[in-house]
Design a protein around this motif. Structure first.
Motif, PDB file in Angstrom:
ATOM      1  N   LEU A 222       0.824  -1.213   0.000  1.00  0.00           N
ATOM      2  CA  LEU A 222       0.000   0.000   0.000  1.00  0.00           C
ATOM      3  C   LEU A 222       0.856   1.260   0.000  1.00  0.00           C
ATOM      4  O   LEU A 222       0.478   2.276  -0.575  1.00  0.00           O
ATOM      5  N   GLY A 223       2.028   1.160   0.622  1.00  0.00           N
ATOM      6  CA  GLY A 223       2.931   2.309   0.667  1.00  0.00           C
ATOM      7  C   GLY A 223       3.387   2.717  -0.737  1.00  0.00           C
ATOM      8  O   GLY A 223       3.738   3.867  -0.973  1.00  0.00           O
ATOM      9  N   MET A 224       3.336   1.781  -1.679  1.00  0.00           N
ATOM     10  CA  MET A 224       3.768   2.112  -3.048  1.00  0.00           C
ATOM     11  C   MET A 224       2.648   2.758  -3.860  1.00  0.00           C
ATOM     12  O   MET A 224       2.855   3.147  -5.001  1.00  0.00           O
ATOM     13  N   GLY A 225       1.449   2.805  -3.288  1.00  0.00           N
ATOM     14  CA  GLY A 225       0.362   3.516  -3.968  1.00  0.00           C
ATOM     15  C   GLY A 225      -0.594   2.596  -4.697  1.00  0.00           C
ATOM     16  O   GLY A 225      -0.428   1.368  -4.710  1.00  0.00           O
ATOM     17  N   VAL A 226      -1.590   3.223  -5.345  1.00  0.00           N
ATOM     18  CA  VAL A 226      -2.657   2.447  -5.970  1.00  0.00           C
ATOM     19  C   VAL A 226      -2.145   1.725  -7.227  1.00  0.00           C
ATOM     20  O   VAL A 226      -2.321   0.512  -7.384  1.00  0.00           O
ATOM     21  N   THR A 227      -1.498   2.464  -8.094  1.00  0.00           N
ATOM     22  CA  THR A 227      -1.082   1.858  -9.360  1.00  0.00           C
ATOM     23  C   THR A 227       0.161   0.990  -9.197  1.00  0.00           C
ATOM     24  O   THR A 227       0.186  -0.169  -9.614  1.00  0.00           O
ATOM     25  N   LYS A 228       1.166   1.567  -8.545  1.00  0.00           N
ATOM     26  CA  LYS A 228       2.435   0.819  -8.436  1.00  0.00           C
ATOM     27  C   LYS A 228       2.391  -0.255  -7.356  1.00  0.00           C
ATOM     28  O   LYS A 228       3.148  -1.214  -7.382  1.00  0.00           O
TER      29      LYS A 228
ATOM     30  N   ARG B  68      -0.157  -3.377  -9.369  1.00  0.00           N
ATOM     31  CA  ARG B  68       0.950  -4.224  -9.837  1.00  0.00           C
ATOM     32  C   ARG B  68       0.949  -5.575  -9.124  1.00  0.00           C
ATOM     33  O   ARG B  68       1.114  -6.628  -9.728  1.00  0.00           O
ATOM     34  N   CYS B  69       0.703  -5.517  -7.809  1.00  0.00           N
ATOM     35  CA  CYS B  69       0.687  -6.749  -7.016  1.00  0.00           C
ATOM     36  C   CYS B  69      -0.464  -7.664  -7.481  1.00  0.00           C
ATOM     37  O   CYS B  69      -0.281  -8.876  -7.661  1.00  0.00           O
ATOM     38  N   SER B  70      -1.642  -7.076  -7.715  1.00  0.00           N
ATOM     39  CA  SER B  70      -2.797  -7.901  -8.133  1.00  0.00           C
ATOM     40  C   SER B  70      -2.581  -8.474  -9.532  1.00  0.00           C
ATOM     41  O   SER B  70      -3.006  -9.601  -9.816  1.00  0.00           O
ATOM     42  N   LYS B  71      -1.929  -7.687 -10.388  1.00  0.00           N
ATOM     43  CA  LYS B  71      -1.707  -8.174 -11.764  1.00  0.00           C
ATOM     44  C   LYS B  71      -0.807  -9.400 -11.769  1.00  0.00           C
ATOM     45  O   LYS B  71      -0.858 -10.235 -12.668  1.00  0.00           O
ATOM     46  N   PHE B  72       0.027  -9.508 -10.758  1.00  0.00           N
ATOM     47  CA  PHE B  72       0.858 -10.703 -10.656  1.00  0.00           C
ATOM     48  C   PHE B  72       0.122 -11.816  -9.898  1.00  0.00           C
ATOM     49  O   PHE B  72       0.095 -12.974 -10.319  1.00  0.00           O
ATOM     50  N   MET B  73      -0.498 -11.431  -8.780  1.00  0.00           N
ATOM     51  CA  MET B  73      -1.023 -12.471  -7.880  1.00  0.00           C
ATOM     52  C   MET B  73      -2.291 -13.152  -8.385  1.00  0.00           C
ATOM     53  O   MET B  73      -2.483 -14.349  -8.152  1.00  0.00           O
ATOM     54  N   ILE B  74      -3.159 -12.431  -9.072  1.00  0.00           N
ATOM     55  CA  ILE B  74      -4.414 -13.066  -9.504  1.00  0.00           C
ATOM     56  C   ILE B  74      -4.145 -14.127 -10.586  1.00  0.00           C
ATOM     57  O   ILE B  74      -4.622 -15.257 -10.478  1.00  0.00           O
TER      58      ILE B  74
END
Ligand code: PFF
Length: 447
Positions: free
Chosen positions: A160-166, A170-176
């Motif tokens: 969350l510290g990296m923000g909404v987009t980064k 980014r995390c969801s695009k990898f994890m899902i």
């Protein structure tokens, strides 16, 4: 505070983040079990029907509030509401977010402990009884669950510290996609088990004789929970969806993803349960007690156990990000502070609440409310009370009190998408959803 509100950068990113919120522990350990016990494919069909008729309009009302309000769950309500009193629903949603996150982080911590245990020792040769006492001892130890919960919260804070987009996107695009691949792999291994047919039939064979009035109510409850309705998450994520994006297609895709992931989870779990002839269960008992020794007996059991708990961790992380983000957005908008300071406040509140939830599970803990330990109470209270009341509040406000032109503007993305869809959704928001949600809520109170 930034003047320009962040948005999800791409369509896939928005869908991954929103599906990340939706596909969580509920989809993996509860949905397939509830489906199996309530008529298999018959339940799935009812679930899909209920989702189309009721949950999607409610989800859309949350998206409309968020995208139009362009703020956190509370402020977005105020921006659209005819009266300040509607802000109460926004506050209720945020309270729900605190409650759900409090127990969710504890369970996520357990999944990390099990990733560690599967990698360090594996579960080979363990009996069901040994597994039971190992889990009970772990939960009762107090400090270990709290340690893992804190590790999990730090991971949340990092993303969350990296923000909404980064961060989130980014995390969801990898994890899902990773979550999907792991589920397919696990289901593939189960395909070779002698109990596959029985396991698959448990969730995929229609049994209409198991369907009763209660089945419909269960499908609705499961559908609301699965789609993260009523807990601020979808209003907050709605505020990050780009103006030109179709809210309707995002909702439909995400709903479909929850069903597909739940069926895959069922295929990854139940064939083993039937192969080794152990009682069918759900929830923590299923994943932390029943499954580990079964997975250990499958070919490649060591890797399978690790993958399964990594899967659980990914599902919990992408979900918790959406709930925590709701709190971060609230504090940064309302207190006019930087995101990082808002994150520190949210982190502080959740670490205290989650610690209390974890401690409430120790054998002689007095942390109880209404005869339930704090852990079970936060779960029950948020799902049975906050979720239906907040969902009802959203759909009634958007259906009846927000100007029709505003809703049309949001649901057609300023005329980009067909008007008939808006008309259908508005009809359901006005006339179908409110009485049915009210009925479900009263039924829940009575039973
Ligand atoms: N959708 C999540 C699951 O199925 O596990 C649960 C959930 C997350 C509910 C976020 C509500 C929420 F705001």
């Amino acid at each position: 505070m930034d003047n320009q509100r962040s948005t999800f950068g791409s369509r896939f990113g928005a869908i991954a983040a929103i599906a990340g919120s939706a596909v969580g522990l509920g989809n993996i350990w509860k949905f397939p079990y509830v489906a199996g016990e309530n008529g298999g494919a018959a339940f799935l069909l009812i679930y899909i029907g209920i989702t189309l008729l009721i949950s999607i309009p409610v989800l859309l009302s949350e998206f409309v509030i968020g995208r139009r309000g362009q703020s956190n769950a509370f402020r977005s309500f105020l921006h659209l509401a005819p009266h300040r009193a509607w802000g109460t629903i926004g506050i209720l949603e945020l309270l729900g977010a605190v409650f759900i996150l409090s127990f969710y982080c504890v369970i996520a911590g357990w999944s990390l402990e099990y990733v560690y245990q599967s990698a360090a020792n594996g579960f080979e040769g363990m009996t069901q009884a040994q597994m039971d006492s190992r889990f009970n001892e772990f939960v009762a130890s107090g400090y270990r669950p709290i340690l893992w919960m804190a590790v999990f919260l730090c991971m949340n804070a990092f993303v969350l510290g990296m923000g909404v987009t980064k961060g989130i996107e980014r995390c969801s695009k990898f994890m899902i996609p990773a979550l999907f691949c792991i589920l397919v792999m696990l289901a593939g291994v189960n395909l070779l088990q002698p109990g596959f047919k029985e396991g698959a039939a448990f969730i995929l064979e229609p049994d209409w004789s198991a369907v009763t009035g209660q089945t419909v109510i269960k499908a609705l409850g499961q559908s609301f929970f699965s789609l993260s309705i009523g807990m601020a998450a979808m209003i907050t994520y709605g505020s990050y969806i780009k103006r030109q994006e179709s809210l309707v297609s995002v909702s439909v895709i995400v709903s479909l993803a929850t069903v597909i992931m739940a069926v895959l989870a069922g295929l990854a779990i139940f064939p083993s349960v039937f192969t080794f002839n152990v009682p069918v269960a759900s929830g923590p008992d299923l994943v932390f007690k029943t499954l580990p020794p079964l997975f250990a007996q499958l070919p490649g059991g060591y890797i399978i156990s690790i993958l399964f708990f990594v899967l659980l961790f990914f599902a919990a992380l992408t979900t918790s990000l959406s709930i925590m983000e709701s709190l971060v957005a609230f504090f940064s908008d309302e207190l006019h502070i930087r995101r990082i300071s808002a994150l520190a406040i949210g982190f502080g509140i959740i670490i205290v609440c989650s610690t209390l939830c974890a401690l409430s599970q120790m054998p002689d803990s007095s942390l109880q409310v209404a005869g339930l330990n704090l852990f079970d109470w936060t779960d029950t209270f948020s799902s049975n009370y906050i979720l239906p009341i907040a969902g009802l509040g959203c759909v009634v406000m958007v259906g009846w009190f927000v100007p029709k032109s505003t809703v049309e503007h949001e649901l057609t993305s300023s005329g980009r998408y067909p008007l008939w869809i808006f008309r259908c959704v508005l009809f359901m928001m006005r006339f179908i959803c409110p009485p049915i949600i009210l009925f479900m809520f009263i039924n829940g109170l009575v039973s």
